[in-house]
Scaffold this motif. Structure first.
Motif, PDB file in Angstrom:
ATOM      1  N   PHE B   7       0.995  -1.099  -0.099  1.00  0.00           N
ATOM      2  CA  PHE B   7      -0.160   0.098   0.152  1.00  0.00           C
ATOM      3  C   PHE B   7       0.964   1.314   0.057  1.00  0.00           C
ATOM      4  O   PHE B   7       0.636   2.191  -0.596  1.00  0.00           O
ATOM      5  CB  PHE B   7      -1.102  -0.076   1.217  1.00  0.00           C
ATOM      6  CG  PHE B   7      -1.834   1.268   1.393  1.00  0.00           C
ATOM      7  CD1 PHE B   7      -2.873   1.650   0.445  1.00  0.00           C
ATOM      8  CD2 PHE B   7      -1.320   2.224   2.115  1.00  0.00           C
ATOM      9  CE1 PHE B   7      -3.394   2.856   0.218  1.00  0.00           C
ATOM     10  CE2 PHE B   7      -2.179   3.415   2.237  1.00  0.00           C
ATOM     11  CZ  PHE B   7      -3.111   3.754   1.342  1.00  0.00           C
ATOM     12  N   GLY B   8       1.919   1.168   0.935  1.00  0.00           N
ATOM     13  CA  GLY B   8       2.860   2.420   0.841  1.00  0.00           C
ATOM     14  C   GLY B   8       3.310   2.780  -0.578  1.00  0.00           C
ATOM     15  O   GLY B   8       3.396   3.816  -0.947  1.00  0.00           O
ATOM     16  N   VAL B   9       3.798   1.826  -1.290  1.00  0.00           N
ATOM     17  CA  VAL B   9       4.361   1.773  -2.792  1.00  0.00           C
ATOM     18  C   VAL B   9       3.308   2.343  -3.628  1.00  0.00           C
ATOM     19  O   VAL B   9       3.490   3.401  -4.344  1.00  0.00           O
ATOM     20  CB  VAL B   9       4.881   0.442  -3.117  1.00  0.00           C
ATOM     21  CG1 VAL B   9       5.389   0.415  -4.613  1.00  0.00           C
ATOM     22  CG2 VAL B   9       6.100  -0.186  -2.280  1.00  0.00           C
ATOM     23  N   VAL B  10       2.209   1.709  -3.445  1.00  0.00           N
ATOM     24  CA  VAL B  10       1.059   2.387  -4.349  1.00  0.00           C
ATOM     25  C   VAL B  10       0.787   3.690  -3.996  1.00  0.00           C
ATOM     26  O   VAL B  10       0.441   4.563  -5.052  1.00  0.00           O
ATOM     27  CB  VAL B  10      -0.029   1.383  -4.265  1.00  0.00           C
ATOM     28  CG1 VAL B  10      -1.374   1.790  -5.029  1.00  0.00           C
ATOM     29  CG2 VAL B  10       0.219   0.028  -4.774  1.00  0.00           C
ATOM     30  N   GLY B  15       1.296   9.770  -5.618  1.00  0.00           N
ATOM     31  CA  GLY B  15       1.280  11.018  -5.314  1.00  0.00           C
ATOM     32  C   GLY B  15       1.113  11.469  -3.752  1.00  0.00           C
ATOM     33  O   GLY B  15       1.238  12.856  -3.673  1.00  0.00           O
ATOM     34  N   PHE B  16       0.884  10.290  -2.926  1.00  0.00           N
ATOM     35  CA  PHE B  16       0.785  10.576  -1.494  1.00  0.00           C
ATOM     36  C   PHE B  16       2.311  10.543  -1.041  1.00  0.00           C
ATOM     37  O   PHE B  16       3.085   9.803  -1.347  1.00  0.00           O
ATOM     38  CB  PHE B  16       0.082   9.566  -0.689  1.00  0.00           C
ATOM     39  CG  PHE B  16      -1.426   9.692  -1.078  1.00  0.00           C
ATOM     40  CD1 PHE B  16      -2.039   9.453  -2.478  1.00  0.00           C
ATOM     41  CD2 PHE B  16      -2.329  10.139  -0.170  1.00  0.00           C
ATOM     42  CE1 PHE B  16      -3.388   9.679  -2.771  1.00  0.00           C
ATOM     43  CE2 PHE B  16      -3.785  10.221  -0.279  1.00  0.00           C
ATOM     44  CZ  PHE B  16      -4.094  10.019  -1.578  1.00  0.00           C
ATOM     45  N   ASP B  17       2.427  11.647  -0.040  1.00  0.00           N
ATOM     46  CA  ASP B  17       3.894  11.527   0.567  1.00  0.00           C
ATOM     47  C   ASP B  17       3.658  10.637   1.648  1.00  0.00           C
ATOM     48  O   ASP B  17       2.634   9.959   2.175  1.00  0.00           O
ATOM     49  CB  ASP B  17       4.192  12.708   1.030  1.00  0.00           C
ATOM     50  CG  ASP B  17       3.452  13.555   1.977  1.00  0.00           C
ATOM     51  OD1 ASP B  17       2.622  12.898   2.532  1.00  0.00           O
ATOM     52  OD2 ASP B  17       3.259  14.987   1.885  1.00  0.00           O
ATOM     53  N   VAL B  18       4.773  10.587   2.552  1.00  0.00           N
ATOM     54  CA  VAL B  18       4.756   9.357   3.528  1.00  0.00           C
ATOM     55  C   VAL B  18       3.865   9.802   4.649  1.00  0.00           C
ATOM     56  O   VAL B  18       3.185   8.655   5.478  1.00  0.00           O
ATOM     57  CB  VAL B  18       6.236   9.382   4.288  1.00  0.00           C
ATOM     58  CG1 VAL B  18       6.540   8.271   5.626  1.00  0.00           C
ATOM     59  CG2 VAL B  18       7.329   8.702   3.024  1.00  0.00           C
ATOM     60  N   LEU B  19       3.737  11.092   4.980  1.00  0.00           N
ATOM     61  CA  LEU B  19       2.922  11.407   6.249  1.00  0.00           C
ATOM     62  C   LEU B  19       1.382  11.097   5.692  1.00  0.00           C
ATOM     63  O   LEU B  19       0.521  10.479   6.528  1.00  0.00           O
ATOM     64  CB  LEU B  19       3.231  12.920   6.403  1.00  0.00           C
ATOM     65  CG  LEU B  19       2.219  13.628   7.827  1.00  0.00           C
ATOM     66  CD1 LEU B  19       2.888  12.409   9.043  1.00  0.00           C
ATOM     67  CD2 LEU B  19       2.464  14.789   7.820  1.00  0.00           C
ATOM     68  N   VAL B  38      -6.611   5.729  -3.263  1.00  0.00           N
ATOM     69  CA  VAL B  38      -5.408   6.304  -3.779  1.00  0.00           C
ATOM     70  C   VAL B  38      -5.194   6.196  -5.369  1.00  0.00           C
ATOM     71  O   VAL B  38      -4.693   7.129  -5.741  1.00  0.00           O
ATOM     72  CB  VAL B  38      -3.895   5.866  -2.862  1.00  0.00           C
ATOM     73  CG1 VAL B  38      -4.365   6.357  -1.210  1.00  0.00           C
ATOM     74  CG2 VAL B  38      -3.536   4.680  -3.026  1.00  0.00           C
ATOM     75  N   THR B  39      -5.331   4.919  -5.670  1.00  0.00           N
ATOM     76  CA  THR B  39      -5.269   4.853  -7.011  1.00  0.00           C
ATOM     77  C   THR B  39      -6.024   5.757  -8.025  1.00  0.00           C
ATOM     78  O   THR B  39      -5.664   6.055  -8.931  1.00  0.00           O
ATOM     79  CB  THR B  39      -5.453   3.293  -7.546  1.00  0.00           C
ATOM     80  OG1 THR B  39      -4.995   2.465  -6.460  1.00  0.00           O
ATOM     81  CG2 THR B  39      -4.837   2.799  -8.806  1.00  0.00           C
ATOM     82  N   LEU B  40      -7.057   5.708  -7.496  1.00  0.00           N
ATOM     83  CA  LEU B  40      -7.991   6.821  -8.443  1.00  0.00           C
ATOM     84  C   LEU B  40      -7.873   8.104  -8.300  1.00  0.00           C
ATOM     85  O   LEU B  40      -7.529   8.825  -9.221  1.00  0.00           O
ATOM     86  CB  LEU B  40      -9.652   6.317  -7.976  1.00  0.00           C
ATOM     87  CG  LEU B  40     -10.226   5.096  -8.371  1.00  0.00           C
ATOM     88  CD1 LEU B  40     -11.653   5.061  -7.555  1.00  0.00           C
ATOM     89  CD2 LEU B  40     -10.403   5.196  -9.860  1.00  0.00           C
ATOM     90  N   LEU B  41      -7.384   8.404  -7.099  1.00  0.00           N
ATOM     91  CA  LEU B  41      -7.009  10.003  -6.952  1.00  0.00           C
ATOM     92  C   LEU B  41      -5.516  10.202  -7.620  1.00  0.00           C
ATOM     93  O   LEU B  41      -5.394  11.341  -8.284  1.00  0.00           O
ATOM     94  CB  LEU B  41      -6.863  10.285  -5.353  1.00  0.00           C
ATOM     95  CG  LEU B  41      -6.694  11.875  -5.326  1.00  0.00           C
ATOM     96  CD1 LEU B  41      -8.057  12.424  -5.299  1.00  0.00           C
ATOM     97  CD2 LEU B  41      -6.161  12.088  -3.777  1.00  0.00           C
TER      98      LEU B  41
END
Lengths: 103, 197
Positions: B7-10, B15-19, B38-41
């Motif tokens: 999930f972290g990788v995906v 475009g999500f950062d670690v936080l 997250v995939t759709l966004l």
């Protein structure tokens, strides 16, 4: 606020609401026996659906790939009365081995 | 752990950062909905579509929460807090063999899972570029094998056997026709196959 943070917040609220609806609204009350009998069958329905989907679908497509062999190995180990961690490890090893030889 | 890593990788690739990725795993704690959202966004659909898809995937928790509601006791805020530990695995393991549900067992599974899920997300998002696809190690077989192992002892009952077969068939048959999340919901109709004969 960035789109990412907005989604994080909304997703939190939505998931909390969905998960807690049953326990908050119906918590602590016993169901009538007829409903309870149906209720006892819900785990089998959910688990079987999840196994089928996670074994034989990719996105909207039904596919047959190395995971099927992994689950066949898992069924073999379950029939052989092996513990759950052995079953999971067996499924992973068989799936990875088939992918490694290019299935 | 490996699921959290994936999930972290995906999330990082979307475009999500670690936080943001880590906070989402901590607050939402519903894997399939998070993957979809997250995939759709990341694909540029915007927040409403991402949220709608995630909601559809999470609707099974509505049914699953109602199913175990009788065993949640105490004041409403406690039931609200404890119900957040409902995930597929903890819900499945929490069922007692003879019927009934054990919240203690649910927590015993859900809390360590949450730690691994959140930790995995942080590590995966941080090292996203270094980690490739995890599928080639066969790790995508772990979760269905676990669910199969939890289903297995139930199949000694003929009613559960019928329900399981019908549910799996409904889920596969509806997958190409309905949005993600719907097949599991529709498969719940399989409980009618468990009526006494």
């Amino acid at each position: 606020m960035s789109q990412e943070w907005l989604l994080v917040l909304l997703l939190w609220g939505m998931t909390a609401a969905v998960k807690s609806f049953g326990p908050v609204v119906f918590g602590g009350r016993q169901l009538p026996p007829g409903l309870q009998r149906i209720n006892n069958l819900v785990p089998s329905a959910v688990l079987a659906a999840l196994v089928a989907l996670q074994t034989a679908t990719t996105g909207p497509e039904v596919v047959a790939d190395a995971r099927i062999a992994g689950m066949a190995a898992a069924i073999g180990l379950l029939a052989w009365k092996k513990p759950l961690w052995t079953v999971m490890a067996g499924a992973v090893v068989v799936t990875a081995a088939l992918r490694w030889i290019g299935v | 752990m490996t699921l959290g890593l994936s999930f972290g990788v995906v999330a990082a690739r979307s475009g999500f950062d670690v936080l943001t990725a880590t906070v989402m795993s901590l607050t939402t704690y519903a894997g399939s909905a998070q993957f979809a959202a997250v995939t759709l966004l990341g694909a540029g659909t915007g927040v409403p579509i991402a949220l709608a898809a995630a909601t559809l995937l999470n609707l099974r928790y509505l049914a699953m929460g109602i199913a175990v509601a009788p065993w949640f006791e105490g004041p409403w805020w406690r039931r609200l807090a404890e119900s957040q530990m409902i995930v597929d695995a903890s819900w499945a393991v929490g069922h007692r063999p003879g019927g009934g549900f054990d919240r203690g067992v649910m927590h015993w599974i859900a809390v360590p899972f949450l730690v691994l899920w959140v930790g995995g997300t942080a590590v995966g998002a941080h090292f996203a570029s270094a980690i490739g696809s995890l599928d080639r190690f066969g790790l995508d077989a772990i979760v269905p094998a676990m669910f199969l192992g939890l289903l297995w002892p139930r199949l000694s009952e003929p009613a559960d056997r019928r329900v399981a077969i019908v549910a799996a068939a409904i889920a596969l048959a509806t997958t190409p026709l309905t949005p993600p999340g719907m097949p599991v919901l529709l498969a719940l109709a399989a409980v009618v196959a468990g009526r006494p004969r």
